[in-house]
Design an enzyme around this catalytic site. Sequence first.
Site, PDB file in Angstrom:
ATOM      1  N   LYS A 176      -6.333   6.074  -9.134  1.00  0.00           N
ATOM      2  CA  LYS A 176      -5.202   6.106  -8.182  1.00  0.00           C
ATOM      3  C   LYS A 176      -5.342   7.319  -7.279  1.00  0.00           C
ATOM      4  O   LYS A 176      -5.494   8.451  -7.733  1.00  0.00           O
ATOM      5  CB  LYS A 176      -3.870   6.128  -8.933  1.00  0.00           C
ATOM      6  N   HIS A 184      -0.843   7.371 -14.319  1.00  0.00           N
ATOM      7  CA  HIS A 184      -1.634   6.260 -13.769  1.00  0.00           C
ATOM      8  C   HIS A 184      -3.104   6.455 -14.113  1.00  0.00           C
ATOM      9  O   HIS A 184      -3.531   7.552 -14.479  1.00  0.00           O
ATOM     10  CB  HIS A 184      -1.489   6.181 -12.236  1.00  0.00           C
ATOM     11  N   THR A 236       0.840  -1.200   0.000  1.00  0.00           N
ATOM     12  CA  THR A 236       0.000   0.000   0.000  1.00  0.00           C
ATOM     13  C   THR A 236       0.872   1.246   0.000  1.00  0.00           C
ATOM     14  O   THR A 236       1.869   1.303   0.717  1.00  0.00           O
ATOM     15  CB  THR A 236      -0.897  -0.003   1.253  1.00  0.00           C
TER      16      THR A 236
HETATM   17  N1  LIG Z   1       3.324  -1.800  -4.458  1.00  0.00           N
HETATM   18  C1  LIG Z   1       2.870  -1.914  -5.697  1.00  0.00           C
HETATM   19  O1  LIG Z   1       3.538  -2.429  -6.604  1.00  0.00           O
HETATM   20  C2  LIG Z   1       1.478  -1.414  -5.988  1.00  0.00           C
HETATM   21  C3  LIG Z   1       0.871  -1.654  -7.229  1.00  0.00           C
HETATM   22  C4  LIG Z   1      -0.441  -1.223  -7.411  1.00  0.00           C
HETATM   23  C5  LIG Z   1      -1.116  -0.586  -6.372  1.00  0.00           C
HETATM   24  N2  LIG Z   1      -0.484  -0.355  -5.182  1.00  0.00           N
HETATM   25  C6  LIG Z   1      -1.151   0.244  -4.039  1.00  0.00           C
HETATM   26  O2  LIG Z   1      -1.966  -0.762  -3.462  1.00  0.00           O
HETATM   27  C7  LIG Z   1      -3.080  -0.139  -2.824  1.00  0.00           C
HETATM   28  C8  LIG Z   1      -4.361  -0.781  -3.337  1.00  0.00           C
HETATM   29  O3  LIG Z   1      -4.518  -0.489  -4.704  1.00  0.00           O
HETATM   30  P1  LIG Z   1      -5.813  -1.008  -5.518  1.00  0.00           P
HETATM   31  O4  LIG Z   1      -5.693  -0.436  -6.869  1.00  0.00           O
HETATM   32  O5  LIG Z   1      -5.956  -2.487  -5.350  1.00  0.00           O
HETATM   33  O6  LIG Z   1      -6.980  -0.278  -4.688  1.00  0.00           O
HETATM   34  P2  LIG Z   1      -8.528  -0.621  -4.610  1.00  0.00           P
HETATM   35  O7  LIG Z   1      -8.978  -1.351  -5.837  1.00  0.00           O
HETATM   36  O8  LIG Z   1      -9.218   0.648  -4.221  1.00  0.00           O
HETATM   37  O9  LIG Z   1      -8.644  -1.677  -3.390  1.00  0.00           O
HETATM   38  C9  LIG Z   1      -8.417  -1.283  -2.063  1.00  0.00           C
HETATM   39  C10 LIG Z   1      -8.660  -2.487  -1.155  1.00  0.00           C
HETATM   40  O10 LIG Z   1      -8.366  -2.101   0.186  1.00  0.00           O
HETATM   41  C11 LIG Z   1      -9.474  -2.421   1.024  1.00  0.00           C
HETATM   42  N3  LIG Z   1      -9.532  -1.495   2.155  1.00  0.00           N
HETATM   43  C12 LIG Z   1      -9.817  -0.168   2.131  1.00  0.00           C
HETATM   44  N4  LIG Z   1      -9.760   0.327   3.391  1.00  0.00           N
HETATM   45  C13 LIG Z   1      -9.420  -0.710   4.197  1.00  0.00           C
HETATM   46  C14 LIG Z   1      -9.249  -0.849   5.595  1.00  0.00           C
HETATM   47  N5  LIG Z   1      -9.360   0.200   6.431  1.00  0.00           N
HETATM   48  N6  LIG Z   1      -8.914  -2.068   6.088  1.00  0.00           N
HETATM   49  C15 LIG Z   1      -8.781  -3.135   5.264  1.00  0.00           C
HETATM   50  N7  LIG Z   1      -8.955  -3.080   3.932  1.00  0.00           N
HETATM   51  C16 LIG Z   1      -9.279  -1.864   3.412  1.00  0.00           C
HETATM   52  C17 LIG Z   1     -10.670  -2.323   0.095  1.00  0.00           C
HETATM   53  O11 LIG Z   1     -11.780  -3.007   0.632  1.00  0.00           O
HETATM   54  P3  LIG Z   1     -13.320  -2.521   0.421  1.00  0.00           P
HETATM   55  O12 LIG Z   1     -13.289  -1.323  -0.495  1.00  0.00           O
HETATM   56  O13 LIG Z   1     -13.999  -3.714  -0.198  1.00  0.00           O
HETATM   57  O14 LIG Z   1     -13.782  -2.184   1.760  1.00  0.00           O
HETATM   58  C18 LIG Z   1     -10.097  -2.991  -1.148  1.00  0.00           C
HETATM   59  O15 LIG Z   1     -10.059  -4.393  -0.964  1.00  0.00           O
HETATM   60  C19 LIG Z   1      -2.966   1.367  -3.120  1.00  0.00           C
HETATM   61  O16 LIG Z   1      -2.326   2.003  -2.040  1.00  0.00           O
HETATM   62  C20 LIG Z   1      -2.090   1.388  -4.363  1.00  0.00           C
HETATM   63  O17 LIG Z   1      -1.396   2.625  -4.510  1.00  0.00           O
HETATM   64  C21 LIG Z   1       0.798  -0.763  -4.978  1.00  0.00           C
END
Ligand SMILES: NC(=O)c1ccc[n+]([C@@H]2O[C@H](COP(=O)([O-])OP(=O)(O)OC[C@H]3O[C@@H](n4cnc5c(N)ncnc54)[C@H](OP(=O)(O)O)[C@@H]3O)[C@@H](O)[C@H]2O)c1
Length: 248
Positions: free
Chosen positions: A156, A152, A97
């Site tokens: 994002k 992006h 994250t």
């Molecule tokens: N490191 C890397 O290579 C990489 C690559 C891509 C993305 N990322 C990062 O990964 C993160 C997620 O990206 P995404 O595109 O998958 O986002 P997303 O589609 O918005 O998914 C977010 C997820 O987090 C959950 N969530 C939100 N608040 C939470 C909480 N308080 N406790 C537990 N779970 C919670 C959501 O659950 P619900 O909405 O169902 O409640 C959903 O499952 C972002 O920070 C992004 O910048 C990192």
Amino acid sequence: MSAPARPVTAVLVGASGRMGRALLAAGAARPEVRWVGAIASPTSGALGSEVAPGLRISADLAAVLPAQVVIDFSHPSATRTTLRDCRAARSPLLLGTTGQGASLEADFAAAAREIPLLIAPNTSLGVTVLLELAALAAGALPAHHAAIREVHHRGKRDAPSGTALALAAAVRQGHPAASIPIQSEREGEVIGEHRLSLEGEGEILAFTHRALDRGLFARGALAAALWLASRPPGRYAMRDMLFGKTKT
Ligand SMILES: NC(=O)c1ccc[n+]([C@@H]2O[C@H](COP(=O)([O-])OP(=O)(O)OC[C@H]3O[C@@H](n4cnc5c(N)ncnc54)[C@H](OP(=O)(O)O)[C@@H]3O)[C@@H](O)[C@H]2O)c1
């Protein structure tokens, strides 16, 4: 790397999200991983849904720990709780994250004294190599002007991206630039593109990484999580898996 005799037990935080789904898909192809927990937010519409055979989404991370590794791709507001629960259960954490800012630095340092903690703003192996190349090139070309551009998808939340910030930090390792301009664009469905340019007199050296498929981050994250599961407590980065750990 030889496969462990028994699968590594893993918990996924953010299981209902874009990256969560990509991780579950990538995990289905890796018998070395056995999911024992899938977590979303307490208000998630996905609570209770089955995301893999026998694996249902819940909101209570502590209840599914300990595990041999926790993988968090969720929301920055969840990071403090994930760190607390992983520390309490002595479970290694790969934090994918992004967007926490500098506010959690003390928490990261405290956690890394107790558990293996890998902070990975970008789990792509290509970006991991790019960060090394950026440090090398910028250090050798201190008079060149460094600039970063990232693009992006519109969904994002954080800007600049965590990867752009990591790229800027890599450049600063050997480069005198006090600040490096970062241009952030949000458009369409772009998964992620980063470009570093080093502009000197009569030349531009540029490095570009383009993500073509979200599964790329998931595959890198799973490889790193399996690696992290058998590390001693400490703070790690993706580079440590590829190049060996040089600092704590
Ligand atoms: N490191 C890397 O290579 C990489 C690559 C891509 C993305 N990322 C990062 O990964 C993160 C997620 O990206 P995404 O595109 O998958 O986002 P997303 O589609 O918005 O998914 C977010 C997820 O987090 C959950 N969530 C939100 N608040 C939470 C909480 N308080 N406790 C537990 N779970 C919670 C959501 O659950 P619900 O909405 O169902 O409640 C959903 O499952 C972002 O920070 C992004 O910048 C990192």
